[in-house]
Design a protein around this motif. Structure first.
Motif, PDB file in Angstrom:
ATOM      1  N   ALA A 171       0.831  -1.208   0.000  1.00 30.66           N
ATOM      2  CA  ALA A 171       0.000   0.000   0.000  1.00 30.66           C
ATOM      3  C   ALA A 171       0.864   1.255   0.000  1.00 30.66           C
ATOM      4  N   LEU A 172       1.912   1.252   0.802  1.00 28.33           N
ATOM      5  CA  LEU A 172       2.816   2.403   0.844  1.00 28.33           C
ATOM      6  C   LEU A 172       3.459   2.645  -0.517  1.00 28.33           C
ATOM      7  N   ALA A 173       3.825   1.565  -1.209  1.00 32.89           N
ATOM      8  CA  ALA A 173       4.512   1.700  -2.501  1.00 32.89           C
ATOM      9  C   ALA A 173       3.642   2.399  -3.543  1.00 32.89           C
ATOM     10  N   ASP A 203       8.747  -3.139  -3.890  1.00 38.72           N
ATOM     11  CA  ASP A 203       7.735  -3.295  -2.848  1.00 38.72           C
ATOM     12  C   ASP A 203       6.329  -3.330  -3.429  1.00 38.72           C
ATOM     13  N   ALA A 204       6.104  -2.581  -4.485  1.00 43.67           N
ATOM     14  CA  ALA A 204       4.784  -2.579  -5.112  1.00 43.67           C
ATOM     15  C   ALA A 204       4.432  -3.963  -5.652  1.00 43.67           C
ATOM     16  N   VAL A 258      10.565  -7.488   6.469  1.00 45.71           N
ATOM     17  CA  VAL A 258       9.307  -7.889   5.839  1.00 45.71           C
ATOM     18  C   VAL A 258       8.831  -9.248   6.340  1.00 45.71           C
ATOM     19  N   PHE A 259       9.751 -10.196   6.513  1.00 48.25           N
ATOM     20  CA  PHE A 259       9.349 -11.571   6.805  1.00 48.25           C
ATOM     21  C   PHE A 259       9.708 -12.043   8.216  1.00 48.25           C
ATOM     22  N   ALA A 309      12.813  -9.988  -3.912  1.00 49.24           N
ATOM     23  CA  ALA A 309      13.627  -8.854  -3.476  1.00 49.24           C
ATOM     24  C   ALA A 309      12.693  -7.772  -2.951  1.00 49.24           C
ATOM     25  N   TYR A 310      13.142  -7.009  -1.979  1.00 52.14           N
ATOM     26  CA  TYR A 310      12.320  -5.960  -1.382  1.00 52.14           C
ATOM     27  C   TYR A 310      13.224  -4.856  -0.865  1.00 52.14           C
ATOM     28  N   ARG A 311      12.610  -3.757  -0.480  1.00 49.78           N
ATOM     29  CA  ARG A 311      13.363  -2.674   0.151  1.00 49.78           C
ATOM     30  C   ARG A 311      12.579  -2.172   1.358  1.00 49.78           C
ATOM     31  N   LEU A 312      13.063  -2.469   2.538  1.00 47.83           N
ATOM     32  CA  LEU A 312      12.456  -1.980   3.770  1.00 47.83           C
ATOM     33  C   LEU A 312      13.493  -2.076   4.876  1.00 47.83           C
ATOM     34  N   ALA A 313      14.072  -0.952   5.239  1.00 44.47           N
ATOM     35  CA  ALA A 313      15.071  -0.927   6.300  1.00 44.47           C
ATOM     36  C   ALA A 313      14.403  -1.087   7.661  1.00 44.47           C
ATOM     37  N   GLY A 314      15.179  -1.500   8.632  1.00 40.20           N
ATOM     38  CA  GLY A 314      14.639  -1.783   9.947  1.00 40.20           C
ATOM     39  C   GLY A 314      14.261  -0.575  10.758  1.00 40.20           C
TER      40      GLY A 314
END
Length: 260
Positions: free
Chosen positions: A43-45, A67-68, A113-114, A125-130
């Motif tokens: 949703a953010l993407a 991410d989308a 993410v997981f 593959a994804y992009r989400l920093a902690g």
């Protein structure tokens, strides 16, 4: 023994593969939270400020597309997704057959993410920093802190926890304190670069050395059950190790290197 690793910032997107199936991942106890995080990230993407929220610079805005497409993008084994200094030094895909089997049992990556990912888990593959705060969910670290402990405790069992996470991902879950009925079963590793008698922590040496240490342990087959036994195993493998005092949170091992 369970070895906890941080994820890499960079990831290799697979060109082909089945789409994400959360039910096929290890640690199914995390699936409800995985669903919530994936939904929030997709949703953010789709929002115009996605790159800003994700902390991406102008040249990185295309990473929002990863991410989308989380639900539909190809997946591959996590051992081929994570890249960077630590993972290049570890070389999961180039381990011997026996060592790769050990890696699937003894290595887990803490993922924004997981939650917890095994090398054989198939992920995109994804992009989400902690350190990101997801709209509607809050800080990622706080989201995982509510449930990650159960998954890690189940994975480590009665063995030794070797915690190699970076500071950012250590915030996702802290090992419980030792007590009379709960002995110290946690070892952390700090890498010190020594030049002319002066020691300091250098990110590159830290990541590369941790990758090599994990590789050595997997190839050797060592399965220490206490921090002291881990220190002895590393010395036997040729590493220079200094063991710190035991605390209620675990024991720190300093690995001293002079070159990369």
């Amino acid at each position: 023994m369970l070895i906890l690793l941080p994820p890499s910032e960079g990831k290799t997107a697979p060109r082909r593969g089945k789409p994400l199936d959360l039910d096929g991942l290890s640690s199914p106890v995390l699936n409800d939270t995985r669903e919530r995080v994936v939904d929030a990230l997709v949703a953010l993407a789709g929002q115009p400020d996605a790159a800003e929220v994700l902390g991406l610079g102008g040249t990185q805005s295309a990473l929002v597309d990863l991410d989308a497409a989380l639900r539909t993008a190809p997946t591959a084994r996590a051992e081929t997704i994570y890249t960077g200094v630590l993972y290049d030094a570890l070389g999961l895909t180039t381990l011997t057959t026996a060592a790769r089997r050990r890696a699937n049992r003894r290595v887990a990556v803490v993922s924004s993410v997981f939650g917890l990912v095994r090398p054989s888990d198939r992920i995109p593959a994804y992009r989400l920093a902690g350190d990101v705060t997801l709209p509607g969910l809050g800080p990622v670290a706080g989201v995982w802190r509510e449930c990650l402990g159960d998954a890690i405790e189940e994975a480590v069992g009665s063995g030794l926890l070797v915690d190699l996470r970076s500071t950012m991902y250590a915030a996702f879950w802290r090992p419980p304190a030792a007590s009379p009925g709960r002995p110290n079963r946690t070892a952390t590793v700090r890498v010190l670069h020594e030049v002319d008698g002066v020691r300091k922590v250098v990110s590159h040496f830290n990541k590369a050395t941790k990758g090599r240490i994990v590789r050595d342990l997997l190839e050797n087959g060592a399965d220490p059950r206490t921090p002291g036994a881990l220190a002895d195993a590393l010395v036997d493998l040729g590493w220079r190790v200094e063991q710190g005092d035991e605390t209620v949170r675990g024991t720190q091992l300093d690995v001293v290197v002079s070159d990369v």
